[in-house]
Write an enzyme that holds these catalytic residues in place. Structure first.
Site, short mmCIF file in Angstrom:
data_model
loop_
_atom_site.label_atom_id
_atom_site.label_comp_id
_atom_site.label_asym_id
_atom_site.label_seq_id
_atom_site.Cartn_x
_atom_site.Cartn_y
_atom_site.Cartn_z
N HIS A 83 0.81 -1.22 0.00
CA HIS A 83 0.00 0.00 0.00
C HIS A 83 0.84 1.27 0.00
O HIS A 83 0.35 2.33 -0.32
CB HIS A 83 -1.07 -0.01 1.12
CG HIS A 83 -0.58 0.32 2.49
ND1 HIS A 83 -0.27 -0.64 3.43
CD2 HIS A 83 -0.39 1.50 3.11
CE1 HIS A 83 0.10 -0.05 4.56
NE2 HIS A 83 0.04 1.25 4.40
N ASP A 220 1.29 -7.68 2.33
CA ASP A 220 1.40 -6.24 2.06
C ASP A 220 2.86 -5.79 1.88
O ASP A 220 3.43 -5.14 2.73
CB ASP A 220 0.73 -5.47 3.22
CG ASP A 220 0.39 -4.04 2.84
OD1 ASP A 220 0.92 -3.55 1.82
OD2 ASP A 220 -0.39 -3.40 3.57
N SER A 623 4.03 2.27 8.44
CA SER A 623 3.83 1.27 7.40
C SER A 623 5.13 1.08 6.65
O SER A 623 5.77 2.04 6.25
CB SER A 623 2.75 1.71 6.42
OG SER A 623 1.51 1.37 6.93
N1 ARG Z 1 -4.80 0.42 7.72
C1 ARG Z 1 -3.53 0.52 7.07
C2 ARG Z 1 -3.03 1.96 7.11
O1 ARG Z 1 -3.59 2.75 7.81
C3 ARG Z 1 -3.59 -0.02 5.67
C4 ARG Z 1 -4.30 0.85 4.69
C5 ARG Z 1 -4.33 0.34 3.28
N2 ARG Z 1 -5.29 -0.74 3.09
C6 ARG Z 1 -6.63 -0.58 2.85
N3 ARG Z 1 -7.38 -1.64 2.75
N4 ARG Z 1 -7.20 0.60 2.69
O2 ARG Z 1 -2.42 2.56 6.27
N1 GLU Z 2 -1.27 1.38 7.60
C1 GLU Z 2 -0.67 2.43 8.37
C2 GLU Z 2 0.38 3.22 7.58
O1 GLU Z 2 0.22 3.41 6.41
C3 GLU Z 2 -0.16 1.87 9.63
C4 GLU Z 2 -1.33 1.60 10.47
C5 GLU Z 2 -1.31 2.41 11.70
O2 GLU Z 2 -0.63 1.95 12.64
O3 GLU Z 2 -1.93 3.48 11.75
O4 GLU Z 2 1.31 3.75 8.12
#
Ligand code: ARG
Ligand code: GLU
Length: 688
Positions: A83, A220, A623
């Site tokens: 991502h 990921d 991330s």
């Molecule tokens: N929750 C993770 C973050 O905050 C992954 C986000 C990307 N994935 C998604 N299904 N939107 O960035």
């Molecule tokens: N998916 C998140 C990022 O892009 C990390 C998730 C979080 O800990 O907020 O950094």
């Protein structure tokens, strides 16, 4: 009395208040290393952070503008999340080469794909420059004067730090609300090429359904390579560039992890607010989060309805819906977490004790002052958040308002217009317009509605009638018309009803909201500078870590499951078996590639590890961060948190706050079996 004392002692001993909480500054590793070693870490402080010798920090980068990445070979090979590399993968994708859908694997260096605009930054060093930054400041100066002292001093420090050139950049950051200042010096590389990415059905497996959740089975990751000029210095993309030779890269451990193992996340967390008052928490948990969640639920429901009706619309809106839903889901966890932790009450109780202690000191009256400032700011800030979530979410207004900026450059404009209409489905936008404008009308108090908005509602009688007129009269629903626009047409654009609407709201924000918000916010920041200092004096025994600000931090803890609800326990490791259990060709988020089914059918892969949970304190920006074991070797890549723990940006609960990482062995599995790119293993170093 004795009973109370004993109870208090028991509480103090039971609650390892600082276990696993904290995002520590690498330069202050000396203060943490004893605790880290007590928890299992085997390396020394200077192996983690040192200015004089190569150390783990030299293998960590800020990837793009908001992710982390890590070096894994002597030839510039880098891992981050899928991502995090998503927009690069998307930009290289076309109908003929759909790398998002099918994955991408360079089979040799010359197939690696350059990415304009993508940079990675290594931290050269960080340094406490508080004295130098405040040189010339004296107590009694106004805040404005203080700011200008800081600005001039910082410019000097930055200029000195980057004078060698060669990709150096630097900035001075306020920590602890300006009680401390640090200089951060980075070296930024600009030629970063895509090497590999799994198909989205692996890299995004579980999609929004599983996002922020456990059990998790997302592969990921994506793989890039940093290039440098022949002297190993940063350079713009050139065919003559060569793979960058880093000072340090991670060895990869194939030993894996099990419950209880030490883990350490080295990365760039974006933003937290751990030291705020109950008023800020109350606003976030009781007002901002629930209101924004409700608005986004409406938008998502509309998108989902149309996406379910048409495959084409689903493709158009899947990335948009993912963006909307990411924060939407996080806020739900955060709101619940704040309530469950009783954070508002606990902060109030803490503030009462602080107030007692502060009597007669310079901190007297601070909490009350913050309370008054929040009371003044909140209605304005809420209106601003509504403006963001409603008016600014309407795509028609986005294209109309952005047009003047790109009008002069026909090629860029046409590309932007093509990209917009490729993914535009007008019925969704119209329905969202109605839902958002109605919500704005119903939920904003009259004094927080722009005059223009009131006028329009009066003129049309209903949002429905307004919608009809707007979407039929605006030229921005018509791709051909927008493509035909030239630089002579700016006056015509300014008369378009979509532009007029956007501009009316923008002017209202600019004149009515922004000045108040900026003014109060600067007073709030100032009050926090004192409140922060006060808290440190009030609790001299407590170890404070500065709120996250996208600078390099250390978080350590251990692999651990948790109980999300009564009667449920989550174990901390997931495997390929779980992917097969979820696999369903009829559910988009769970439809794995046939190759993965075939490999699984061969047998022997049941126990293939995929993801794991640990107690590292992380947030957005982490991330892609390396997850490191007790020996300092790479065991995983951080990519998410569990949503029961997302309030950790405000309050950390060791019982449920867990970060989610990709097990590095699933990445290796993908390179070998999905990408057939095992040649990449040749440049990696396996520790075990
Ligand atoms: N929750 C993770 C973050 O905050 C992954 C986000 C990307 N994935 C998604 N299904 N939107 O960035
Ligand atoms: N998916 C998140 C990022 O892009 C990390 C998730 C979080 O800990 O907020 O950094």
């Amino acid at each position: 009395m004795k009973r109370i004392l004993i109870a208090l002692l028991a509480v103090l001993m039971m609650a390892p208040a600082w276990a696993d909480e904290g995002m520590w500054l690498p330069v202050l590793i000396g203060q943490r290393i004893k605790d880290m070693r007590a928890k299992g870490f085997k390396l020394k402080a200077e192996d983690v952070y040192s200015v004089n010798k190569a150390c783990l920090k030299d293998a960590v980068v800020l990837f793009g503008s908001g992710c982390t990445g890590e070096l894994v070979s002597g030839e510039g090979l880098l891992f981050t999340n899928h991502h995090c590399g998503y927009s690069q993968i998307q930009r290289h994708s076309s109908v003929e080469h759909d790398y998002l859908k099918d994955g991408f694997w360079a089979m040799s260096r010359d197939q690696e794909l350059p990415n304009r605009g993508l940079t990675v930054s290594f931290l050269e060093y960080m340094q406490d420059v508080t004295d130098a930054v405040l040189k010339g400041y004296s107590e009694g100066m106004t805040e404005r004067q203080r700011d200008s002292v800081i600005k001039v001093n910082s410019q000097g420090l930055v200029a000195e730090a980057v004078k060698e050139g060669k990709g150096l950049r630097a900035n001075v950051e306020a920590l602890f609300y300006g009680n401390q200042y640090f200089l951060f010096v980075f070296r930024t590389f600009r030629d970063v090429r895509l090497v590999g990415a799994p198909p989205s059905s692996i890299g995004k497996f579980g999609g929004d359904t599983d996002n922020w959740m456990w059990p998790r089975h997302t592969g990921d990751f994506s793989i890039f390579r940093i290039y440098a000029d022949k002297d190993n210095n940063p350079a713009d993309y050139s065919e003559d560039n060569v793979p960058y030779q880093p000072k340090k890269f991670f060895k990869i451990s194939r030993k894996g992890v099990k419950e209880g193992d030490f883990t350490f996340v080295y990365g760039c967390p974006g933003s937290t607010k751990e030291y705020v008052t109950s008023d800020e928490v109350e606003y976030t948990g009781n007002v901002s989060d629930p209101k924004k969640i409700a608005l986004r639920t409406k938008r998502l429901d509309i998108m989902k309805k149309y996406m379910a009706q048409s495959q084409a619309v689903r493709i158009q809106y899947s990335s948009k819906a993912a963006n909307v839903s990411n924060a939407w889901k996080k806020w739900q966890g955060e709101e619940k977490g704040i309530r469950r932790m009783k954070t508002v009450d606990k902060k109030k109780e803490y503030q009462e004790r602080f107030k007692q202690w502060a009597k007669g000191t310079r901190y007297d009256g601070l909490v009350e002052r913050l309370e008054a400032l929040y009371a003044k700011r909140n209605p304005y800030f809420l209106a601003y958040e509504y403006y963001n979530e409603t008016v600014r979410s309407i795509e028609l207004l986005q294209i109309a308002s952005g047009m003047l900026n790109v009008l002069k450059n026909k090629k860029a404009k046409d590309a932007a217009v093509e990209a917009f209409f490729k993914d535009y489905y007008q019925p969704i936008d119209e329905e969202i317009f109605v839902a958002m404008m109605k919500a704005f009308d119903d939920e904003m108090p009259d004094e927080f509605k722009p005059d223009y908005f009131k006028q329009m509602l009066k003129q049309y009688g209903s949002v429905e009638a307004w919608r009809k007129d707007l979407f039929s009269k605006s030229m921005f629903t018509d791709k051909e018309k927008v493509l035909a626009l030239t630089k002579e047409d700016s006056e015509q654009i300014k008369k378009d009803p979509a532009y007029v609407l956007y501009e009316a709201f923008y002017q209202w924000y600019f004149k009515e909201l922004r000045p108040v918000i900026n003014d109060v916010n600067s007073q709030i920041r100032l009050a926090y500078r004192d409140y922060m200092k006060g808290q440190m004096e009030f609790e001299p025994q407590k170890q404070f870590y500065p709120d996250a600000n996208l600078t390099l931090r250390i978080a350590y803890g251990n692999v651990k499951g948790y109980s999300p609800a009564d009667g449920i326990y989550y174990s901390p490791v997931s495997t390929l078996k779980g992917i097969i259990e979820k696999d369903n060709p009829d559910i988009f988020d769970y439809n794995i590639p046939q190759t993965l089914r075939d490999i699984y059918a061969e047998g022997g892969h049941d126990a293939q590890p995929v993801c794991f949970l640990a107690t590292n304190h992380t947030t957005g920006g982490n991330s892609g961060s390396p997850v490191i074991n007790a020996d300092g070797n790479l065991v995983g890549i951080n990519f998410d948190r569990v949503w029961e723990g997302t309030m950790s940006d405000i309050v950390y609960d060791p019982s449920v706050c867990r970060n989610i990482s990709l097990d590095i062995r699933y990445l290796l599995f993908n390179i070998e079996h999905i990408g057939h790119a095992a040649y990449l293993f040749d440049e990696m170093v396996f520790a075990d």
